[in-house]
Each structure stands twice: as structure tokens, then as C-alpha cells.
Design a protein around this motif. Structure first.
Motif, PDB file in Angstrom:
ATOM      1  N   HIS A  14       0.959  -1.243  -0.001  1.00  0.00           N
ATOM      2  CA  HIS A  14       0.096   0.066   0.068  1.00  0.00           C
ATOM      3  C   HIS A  14       0.845   1.340   0.110  1.00  0.00           C
ATOM      4  O   HIS A  14       2.193   0.998   0.243  1.00  0.00           O
ATOM      5  CB  HIS A  14      -0.924   0.091   1.146  1.00  0.00           C
ATOM      6  CG  HIS A  14      -0.202   0.119   2.659  1.00  0.00           C
ATOM      7  ND1 HIS A  14       0.421  -0.984   3.113  1.00  0.00           N
ATOM      8  CD2 HIS A  14       0.249   1.201   3.310  1.00  0.00           C
ATOM      9  CE1 HIS A  14       1.140  -0.463   4.168  1.00  0.00           C
ATOM     10  NE2 HIS A  14       0.780   0.693   4.347  1.00  0.00           N
ATOM     11  N   ASP A  63       3.648  -1.903 -11.246  1.00  0.00           N
ATOM     12  CA  ASP A  63       2.106  -2.434 -10.586  1.00  0.00           C
ATOM     13  C   ASP A  63       1.970  -1.332  -9.360  1.00  0.00           C
ATOM     14  O   ASP A  63       0.543  -1.084  -9.134  1.00  0.00           O
ATOM     15  CB  ASP A  63       2.107  -3.895 -10.371  1.00  0.00           C
ATOM     16  CG  ASP A  63       2.146  -4.865 -11.401  1.00  0.00           C
ATOM     17  OD1 ASP A  63       1.783  -4.346 -12.386  1.00  0.00           O
ATOM     18  OD2 ASP A  63       2.436  -6.106 -11.201  1.00  0.00           O
ATOM     19  N   GLU A  67      -1.366   1.276  -8.989  1.00  0.00           N
ATOM     20  CA  GLU A  67      -2.339   0.957  -7.803  1.00  0.00           C
ATOM     21  C   GLU A  67      -2.357   2.248  -6.789  1.00  0.00           C
ATOM     22  O   GLU A  67      -3.365   2.644  -6.435  1.00  0.00           O
ATOM     23  CB  GLU A  67      -1.692  -0.221  -6.789  1.00  0.00           C
ATOM     24  CG  GLU A  67      -2.435  -0.433  -5.624  1.00  0.00           C
ATOM     25  CD  GLU A  67      -2.074  -1.397  -4.678  1.00  0.00           C
ATOM     26  OE1 GLU A  67      -2.496  -1.837  -3.521  1.00  0.00           O
ATOM     27  OE2 GLU A  67      -0.993  -2.270  -5.117  1.00  0.00           O
TER      28      GLU A  67
END
Length: 218
Positions: A14, A63, A67
Motif C-alpha cells: 500500500h 504495478d 495501484e
């Protein structure tokens, strides 16, 4: 372009929370990009993924960028006479990676480095936008990339980059059919019939004023 260690560090699952209200952007280099994304930057300039052994994109980093909504400032570089061989060698893989990042969902914005030298004059954007569209995305998406996404990447999306009441607007309306080409002229003005207005995109005034005022002068 800076050569760096081609092995990026592990990435978090995250994005870290921002530590201030300021936008943070970083420069390129494969390991440096991974470090910057891990740290939670808002954008990467150039984003070449250059290493000592050439362009080496890291899928995990890309990626993570997609995100987290990290912007990429894609500086348009075209082959030129006299360009060093080591630079020419990385151009094609760099453009291939820009297209791949865009396809993956990374927010790639067309940039120019305008004004850095004679080969990049201040009015270079229309020309560079054509090349960007030919290498990265569709004409429509390329044109969009220099409006609302560009404003969002600078933290100005709340008042620029869109035609909406109260937003800053430099508007050029030109007769055209579709977006068959992003090259609408290199001077910023049309050679044919056009409507040009500079100022705020204000809501209609009571009484429906149609004549431009002093603030609407180009």
C-alpha cells in the motif's frame, strides 16, 4: 539519465500516507524509482528505468505505481542528428515501456522539457504531443493527458485542466471533425475561424451577457 543499481528493493502493498500537503516528485533511475514509490511520492519525472545495462522496467514497481495513482511525466525525446549512441540505444525501449505503463494503468502525462535548449523551444508542446500520441496512446488520450491529468499531477486539478464554472481557462475553439490528429497548429492559434477566450470560465451572468468584456480579451 542516471545509471543505478538494477535491483529495486521490495515494495509495500500500500502507499504510505502523505506527510504534508505538498506534492512530491522524484527523478528516474530504476532503483531510485522503486525507492520513491515506496516512500509515497506523487509522481516520477522521466521514469526511464535506466540502469547500467540499459532500460530495465520492474513489473512490481509499475504495478505499485498503477495501484497508488503515481503520475509519470513522460519527457518526449526523439532521435536527432548528433545524439550520443548511448542515448539513442535507450530511446526505443524507453518508449516501449511508456506504452506498457500506460496500458497497465499508470497515469502517464506528456511532458516536453520546453526551454532547456535550442532543440526544445518554448512552443514545442504541439510537436511533442504528436510524437507522444504515436508512441504511447491514442490521439484522444494524448490530448487529454495535457489537460486534466496534467493539472491533477501538479495539484491544481481543483481549478485548472477542465471546462467548469470557476475554473481557470485558456480556451481555443477550432473547427474540426474528431481527433484524427493532435496537431492543431504549432502557434497556439488557428489559421481559420476560431473563438478564443482567456480568463475564467464563469457561470452565465443574469441577463445572458454574450458580448466579451475586458477580462475576456485574448
Amino acid at each position: 539519465m542516471h545509471a543505478t543499481d538494477p535491483s529495486p528493493p521490495p515494495l509495500p502493498s500500500h502507499r504510505p500516507p502523505p506527510r504534508s500537503g505538498r506534492r512530491v516528485r522524484a527523478l528516474d533511475g530504476a532503483a531510485g524509482i522503486a525507492d520513491a514509490v515506496t516512500a509515497g511520492v506523487d509522481g516520477i519525472e522521466h521514469c526511464t528505468f535506466i540502469t547500467r545495462s540499459g532500460v530495465r522496467p520492474d513489473p512490481r514497481t509499475i504495478d505499485a505505481m498503477a495501484e497508488a495513482g503515481v503520475f509519470v511525466g513522460c519527457t518526449v525525446v526523439e532521435p536527432m542528428d548528433g545524439m550520443p549512441a548511448e542515448v539513442l540505444a535507450v530511446l526505443e525501449p524507453m518508449w516501449q515501456n511508456m506504452a506498457a505503463m500506460h496500458a497497465r494503468g499508470v497515469r502517464v502525462v506528456c511532458c516536453t522539457d520546453a526551454g532547456v535548449g535550442p532543440f526544445k523551444p518554448h512552443d514545442v508542446l504541439p510537436r511533442d504531443l504528436v510524437h507522444f500520441a504515436s508512441r504511447v496512446t491514442t490521439n484522444t488520450a494524448a490530448l487529454a493527458s495535457v489537460t486534466s491529468p496534467a493539472a491533477d499531477s501538479c495539484g491544481l486539478g481543483h481549478r485548472k485542466g477542465r471546462l467548469a464554472p470557476g475554473y481557470d481557462a485558456d480556451l481555443l475553439a477550432a473547427p474540426t471533425r474528431g481527433t484524427t490528429s493532435p496537431r492543431y497548429g504549432t502557434s497556439g492559434r488557428c489559421t481559420g475561424p476560431a473563438v478564443e477566450s482567456t480568463g475564467r470560465n464563469r457561470p452565465p451572468e443574469p441577463g445572458g451577457r454574450t458580448e466579451p468584456g475586458p477580462q475576456d480579451a485574448p
